[in-house]
Design an enzyme around this catalytic site. Structure first.
Site: not given
Length: 430
Positions: A14, A42
């Site tokens: 992340d 993503h």
């Protein structure tokens, strides 16, 4: 001569890899995924429009860029096809540019059932998986019993292997976890439908990559998750089931390490983690809540709230060594705007009072306390800054100190979610 660039995460995932891959693909002929599966999330923001990708490489939003999925990626056909259709609804000709290695292991319904049953059985000791079947699919691969995409195109062979696998996995599901069995015929029929849709997308990805290399093309390799989730080098057992570090490129795509020119490590200006596992700098106070709210720290794949904490130079130093990082990209600097003071973890203190470096497994983190260096914060906004000079002096000092502590240059700074909200000090393809 072309350049081959790697973009990977250096924390627990992340870190903002999707945006940076999208930014840099302006210079790339192809973008390659080489590990993980649709547990990745993503997020890309272009002109204010948000797109979340799970399996398809982030280069798909750049016209003319080829998107390749290498043999190291575990593929859930239903998830892949849903993602393709969603992008096609936005007018993106995915099937023209996406190609997949037939050697990719398949994630099928029994993998998902096993993943979820195991997490349920672990109770409070759960790993914190996404429940999408990633781990069980990699287990089948390593046990040499897994089905691969290429098997889909040979019905009789596929059916025979599927029958054996379901006999094995259904026994565990029914007798150990007390969960319903997966139906053979339903699974076979679904897979044959997938076969018709996936066949035009097949390509020997390894051969294609080396042809591009010989032709002097620029190639980008897109990592998923983060280095501290690596099956070998992460906080085991609270890790993913693939090699998220740079070594995974060779095994997951067939592109050897000698051909890599630059490895860009993505790191947040603070630290986050999803799910269970050690997190020495985790904050449980108002600052932690501030970071979570300002940083919109919710998983793109699961929607789970991320745990937030101060920047950890110890784990980053480890990730830099493991990956032989060429340079760093510091993301979400703007999230720190408004904090009076900012802490950086420079070491861990054990129960005897000795300062030590990063442990190699999760249990060894027990009893460790972070040792902090305090730095002044800044009240000015860094959001959308495009040059280093636009940043407040305290923000520039923070960046410089991070470089000194981790021993690697910060070549890119992200100051917002949009691809244009970026400061590029040294271009990986330059």
């Amino acid at each position: 001569m072309g350049k081959n660039v790697v973009v990977l995460g250096t924390q627990w995932g992340d870190e903002g890899k999707g945006k940076i891959v999208d930014l840099l693909t302006e210079h790339a002929t192809a973008v390659v995924r080489y590990q993980g599966g649709h547990n990745a999330g993503h997020t890309l923001v272009i002109d204010g429009e948000k797109t979340v990708l799970h399996l398809i490489p982030s280069g798909v939003l750049r016209e003319g860029v080829q998107c390749l999925i290498g043999n190291g990626v575990v593929v859930a056909p239903d998830a892949l096809l849903r993602e393709i259709i969603k992008l096609e609804e936005k007018g993106i000709p995915v099937r023209e540019r996406l190609r997949i290695s037939p050697s990719c292991p398949l994630i099928l319904s029994y993998h998902v059932a096993l993943d979820q049953a195991r997490e349920k059985a672990r109770g409070e000791f759960k790993i914190g998986t996404t429940g999408r079947g990633i781990g069980p699919a990699y287990e089948d691969k390593v046990a040499r019993r897994g089905l691969r995409i290429g098997d889909l195109f040979h019905r009789e062979r596929f059916a025979a292997k599927l029958g054996e696998l379901l006999d094995y996995h259904n026994f565990v599901l029914v007798n150990y976890y007390k969960e319903p069995a997966i139906d053979f015929q339903k699974t076979l029929d679904e897979c044959m439908e997938y076969a018709d849709m996936l066949k035009p997308l097949m390509l020997d990805v390894t051969a294609a990559l080396h042809e591009m290399r010989r032709d002097g093309k620029d190639i980008m390799f897109e990592g998923a998750q983060g280095s501290l989730l690596d099956i070998d080098h992460g906080t085991y057992p609270y890790v993913t089931s693939s090699n998220t570090t740079a070594g995974g490129i060779a095994t997951g795509s067939g592109f050897g390490p000698m051909y890599l020119d630059y490895i860009l490590g993505i790191t947040k200006a603070y630290t986050t983690r999803v799910g269970s596992g050690p997190f020495p700098t985790e904050l449980f106070d108002d600052v932690g809540a501030f970071l979570a709210k300002r940083g919109h720290e919710f998983g793109a794949t699961t929607g789970r709230a991320r745990r937030c904490g101060w920047f950890d130079a110890v784990i980053l130093r480890r990730a830099i060594e493991i990956n032989s990082i060429s340079g760093l990209c510091l993301t979400k600097l703007d999230v720190l705007d408004g904090l009076e003071t900012i802490n950086i973890c420079i070491g861990y203190e054990n129960e005897e009072g000795a300062v030590i470096d990063a442990p190699t497994d999760a249990d060894s983190y027990l009893g460790l306390r972070p040792v902090y260096e305090e730095m002044p914060g800044w009240s000015e906004s860094t959001l959308g800054a495009k040059t280093l000079e636009e940043l407040p002096a305290a923000a520039r000092a923070y960046i410089k100190r991070v470089e000194e502590l981790v021993g690697a240059p910060i070549d890119i700074i992200s100051t917002g979610p949009d691809r244009n909200e970026t400061i590029v000090l040294r271009h990986p393809f330059g």
